[in-house]
Write an enzyme that holds these catalytic residues in place. Sequence first.
Site, mmCIF file in Angstrom:
data_model
loop_
_atom_site.group_PDB
_atom_site.id
_atom_site.type_symbol
_atom_site.label_atom_id
_atom_site.label_comp_id
_atom_site.label_asym_id
_atom_site.label_seq_id
_atom_site.Cartn_x
_atom_site.Cartn_y
_atom_site.Cartn_z
ATOM 1 N N ALA A 177 0.830 -1.210 0.000
ATOM 2 C CA ALA A 177 0.000 0.000 0.000
ATOM 3 C C ALA A 177 0.864 1.259 0.000
ATOM 4 O O ALA A 177 0.462 2.300 -0.522
ATOM 5 C CB ALA A 177 -0.916 -0.004 1.212
ATOM 6 N N GLU A 241 -16.705 10.488 -0.456
ATOM 7 C CA GLU A 241 -17.297 9.774 -1.593
ATOM 8 C C GLU A 241 -18.437 8.872 -1.113
ATOM 9 O O GLU A 241 -19.524 8.854 -1.700
ATOM 10 C CB GLU A 241 -16.206 8.934 -2.267
ATOM 11 C CG GLU A 241 -16.744 7.986 -3.324
ATOM 12 C CD GLU A 241 -15.645 7.252 -4.090
ATOM 13 O OE1 GLU A 241 -14.446 7.549 -3.881
ATOM 14 O OE2 GLU A 241 -15.995 6.383 -4.899
ATOM 15 N N ARG A 267 -54.166 4.975 -10.260
ATOM 16 C CA ARG A 267 -54.468 3.628 -10.767
ATOM 17 C C ARG A 267 -55.687 3.034 -10.061
ATOM 18 O O ARG A 267 -55.758 3.046 -8.824
ATOM 19 C CB ARG A 267 -53.240 2.737 -10.551
ATOM 20 C CG ARG A 267 -53.406 1.304 -10.988
ATOM 21 C CD ARG A 267 -53.384 1.169 -12.481
ATOM 22 N NE ARG A 267 -53.408 -0.214 -12.917
ATOM 23 C CZ ARG A 267 -53.784 -0.583 -14.129
ATOM 24 N NH1 ARG A 267 -54.149 0.316 -15.026
ATOM 25 N NH2 ARG A 267 -53.763 -1.855 -14.473
ATOM 26 N N LEU A 336 -45.491 -1.850 -6.980
ATOM 27 C CA LEU A 336 -46.815 -1.213 -6.920
ATOM 28 C C LEU A 336 -47.276 -0.696 -8.284
ATOM 29 O O LEU A 336 -48.450 -0.410 -8.480
ATOM 30 C CB LEU A 336 -46.811 -0.091 -5.882
ATOM 31 C CG LEU A 336 -46.760 -0.577 -4.424
ATOM 32 C CD1 LEU A 336 -46.565 0.583 -3.458
ATOM 33 C CD2 LEU A 336 -48.035 -1.344 -4.049
ATOM 34 N N GLU A 366 -20.436 -5.249 1.002
ATOM 35 C CA GLU A 366 -19.670 -6.202 1.814
ATOM 36 C C GLU A 366 -18.414 -5.525 2.367
ATOM 37 O O GLU A 366 -18.049 -5.710 3.532
ATOM 38 C CB GLU A 366 -19.278 -7.437 0.976
ATOM 39 C CG GLU A 366 -20.451 -8.315 0.562
ATOM 40 C CD GLU A 366 -21.355 -7.677 -0.505
ATOM 41 O OE1 GLU A 366 -20.861 -6.877 -1.326
ATOM 42 O OE2 GLU A 366 -22.563 -7.968 -0.503
HETATM 43 C C1 LIG Z 1 -20.941 2.099 -12.956
HETATM 44 C C2 LIG Z 1 -19.634 1.975 -12.226
HETATM 45 C C3 LIG Z 1 -18.871 3.118 -12.009
HETATM 46 C C4 LIG Z 1 -17.638 3.023 -11.372
HETATM 47 N N1 LIG Z 1 -16.839 4.146 -11.256
HETATM 48 C C5 LIG Z 1 -15.550 4.008 -10.812
HETATM 49 C C6 LIG Z 1 -14.630 5.109 -10.874
HETATM 50 O O1 LIG Z 1 -14.983 6.216 -11.276
HETATM 51 N N2 LIG Z 1 -13.357 4.904 -10.480
HETATM 52 C C7 LIG Z 1 -12.909 3.703 -10.015
HETATM 53 O O2 LIG Z 1 -11.740 3.586 -9.685
HETATM 54 N N3 LIG Z 1 -13.765 2.630 -9.946
HETATM 55 C C8 LIG Z 1 -15.055 2.755 -10.334
HETATM 56 N N4 LIG Z 1 -15.922 1.677 -10.294
HETATM 57 C C9 LIG Z 1 -15.420 0.402 -9.811
HETATM 58 C C10 LIG Z 1 -16.028 -0.020 -8.473
HETATM 59 O O3 LIG Z 1 -15.555 0.806 -7.442
HETATM 60 C C11 LIG Z 1 -15.697 -1.505 -8.277
HETATM 61 O O4 LIG Z 1 -16.504 -2.217 -9.206
HETATM 62 C C12 LIG Z 1 -15.987 -1.980 -6.862
HETATM 63 O O5 LIG Z 1 -15.069 -1.413 -5.954
HETATM 64 C C13 LIG Z 1 -15.917 -3.520 -6.744
HETATM 65 O O6 LIG Z 1 -14.767 -4.035 -7.338
HETATM 66 P P1 LIG Z 1 -14.896 -5.242 -8.386
HETATM 67 O O7 LIG Z 1 -15.913 -4.849 -9.385
HETATM 68 O O8 LIG Z 1 -13.539 -5.588 -8.865
HETATM 69 O O9 LIG Z 1 -15.490 -6.452 -7.535
HETATM 70 P P2 LIG Z 1 -14.654 -7.467 -6.655
HETATM 71 O O10 LIG Z 1 -13.716 -6.719 -5.770
HETATM 72 O O11 LIG Z 1 -14.102 -8.530 -7.520
HETATM 73 O O12 LIG Z 1 -15.821 -8.085 -5.754
HETATM 74 C C14 LIG Z 1 -16.578 -9.248 -6.107
HETATM 75 C C15 LIG Z 1 -17.440 -9.641 -4.908
HETATM 76 O O13 LIG Z 1 -16.580 -9.995 -3.813
HETATM 77 C C16 LIG Z 1 -16.971 -9.265 -2.674
HETATM 78 N N5 LIG Z 1 -15.811 -8.968 -1.838
HETATM 79 C C17 LIG Z 1 -14.649 -8.392 -2.224
HETATM 80 N N6 LIG Z 1 -13.836 -8.219 -1.171
HETATM 81 C C18 LIG Z 1 -14.508 -8.680 -0.094
HETATM 82 C C19 LIG Z 1 -14.199 -8.791 1.299
HETATM 83 N N7 LIG Z 1 -13.042 -8.362 1.791
HETATM 84 N N8 LIG Z 1 -15.114 -9.343 2.112
HETATM 85 C C20 LIG Z 1 -16.307 -9.794 1.630
HETATM 86 N N9 LIG Z 1 -16.656 -9.713 0.330
HETATM 87 C C21 LIG Z 1 -15.769 -9.164 -0.513
HETATM 88 C C22 LIG Z 1 -17.583 -7.985 -3.215
HETATM 89 O O14 LIG Z 1 -18.415 -7.363 -2.250
HETATM 90 C C23 LIG Z 1 -18.336 -8.519 -4.412
HETATM 91 O O15 LIG Z 1 -19.585 -8.998 -3.984
HETATM 92 C C24 LIG Z 1 -17.179 1.771 -10.886
HETATM 93 C C25 LIG Z 1 -17.981 0.629 -11.066
HETATM 94 C C26 LIG Z 1 -19.187 0.709 -11.737
HETATM 95 C C27 LIG Z 1 -19.970 -0.538 -11.959
#
Ligand SMILES: Cc1cc2nc3c(=O)[nH]c(=O)nc-3n(C[C@H](O)[C@H](O)[C@H](O)COP(=O)(O)OP(=O)(O)OC[C@H]3O[C@@H](n4cnc5c(N)ncnc54)[C@H](O)[C@@H]3O)c2cc1C
Length: 380
Positions: A177, A241, A267, A336, A366
């Site tokens: 990190a 955010e 309705r 509804l 999560e």
């Molecule tokens: C419309 C849209 C706009 C977005 N805009 C941005 C943006 O502007 N900038 C940006 O950087 N990102 C953006 N994102 C990305 C978004 O922040 C990520 O999709 C989100 O953080 C989840 O990551 P992932 O999709 O890789 O899912 P994953 O991390 O692969 O998660 C998959 C599943 O595992 C679960 N999981 C993961 N880790 C854990 C844990 N430690 N404990 C329990 N469960 C867990 C998750 O809750 C989920 O259910 C956007 C996404 C969307 C869909």
Amino acid sequence: MTNNEELTLFRDMTIKALEAEVTPHYEAWDKEGIVPRDLWRTLGQAGMLCVDVPEAYGGCGVPFEYSVLVGAEMARMGFGALATNVMVHSDIVAPYVAHLGNEAQKQQWLPKMVSGDAVGAIAMTEPGAGSDLQAMRTSAVADGDFYVINGSKTFITNGQHADMVIVAAKTDPSAGARGISLFLVDTSLPGFSRGRNLDKIGQHCGDTSELFFEDLRVPRSALLGEEGQGFVYLMQELPRERLVIGALGAAAARGALDLTLKYVDERVVFGQKLKQLQNTRFRLAEMETDYRVNQAFIDQCIDQYSRGELDAATASMAKFSATEMQCRVADGCLQLFGGYGYTTEYPISRAFVDARVQRIYGGTSEVMKEVIARSLLGKG
Ligand SMILES: Cc1cc2nc3c(=O)[nH]c(=O)nc-3n(C[C@H](O)[C@H](O)[C@H](O)COP(=O)(O)OP(=O)(O)OC[C@H]3O[C@@H](n4cnc5c(N)ncnc54)[C@H](O)[C@@H]3O)c2cc1C
């Protein structure tokens, strides 16, 4: 004029501007899959972008609650995708620049973001690094007066329109990190490219893209804050955010409830108004209560943030609770409407599909629960 009266006046002006500039076009933009680039300038001219940016950088320097109000009104009026795009620009990207940028960076970007001449985005997520941001692979290697950035990002809000992207990249891949840094990337530089605007199940006119960096040379002056502090900065800025996403969720639920209250009064089923059935009355009573409890908590968190007192766990509670409520309410309201609710002709269907992503971006529900649990129980 009292603070409340000023805020009410600002709300009225925002609603009027949205009714004039957005309402007539929104459905067409949703079909086209993106809002026009010019809308950003229109919103800027109407005084709706980055309103809490200090006057020295072109903003109005008004309190945070004014900025939240803009996105919240968009969400309440059913413009979920636009609310997301504007929130990222005004309530995520601008604060990073305002809080962490040096004078030259603030002068370079903030006035243009206020006017809508520059659109901001923030790129953290990668195909292999979403919830687990530390797994990101995009690299930034120092080379004389430059950093050379290579890698890709996905799901980036405002990716198509962005003039500046805050890119999180590894400057020291061995440091975990502590090896992540942030860069203010000018998207006109060679080596920057955009993928397609992603097809989504909701927020159709939302701009959500893949971005690619190929030997993208950014000057050292593009480094935001200190090298290696990127993860710390992300953690510092995430509460705002998350709170704003929660605020948008509550506002969208209000909008869905208002649509439904009107519909059940019109309705007719089995010879009586839908609102006369006990199920309708009880469901609306439950959902209104659910909304109000969450809105009260969001308002409390907005106060806490404005006083500099909102901690990460409380912000996570706000996002978690309000967005889960938003989805419950959107689903209950759609029910509804019966079959009409499932057609795109009725805006309640958009409230339903637009809501779903709120539990995913900005940290999933999560992950929110994990942050909250950690504050209660320490690391598992
Ligand atoms: C419309 C849209 C706009 C977005 N805009 C941005 C943006 O502007 N900038 C940006 O950087 N990102 C953006 N994102 C990305 C978004 O922040 C990520 O999709 C989100 O953080 C989840 O990551 P992932 O999709 O890789 O899912 P994953 O991390 O692969 O998660 C998959 C599943 O595992 C679960 N999981 C993961 N880790 C854990 C844990 N430690 N404990 C329990 N469960 C867990 C998750 O809750 C989920 O259910 C956007 C996404 C969307 C869909």
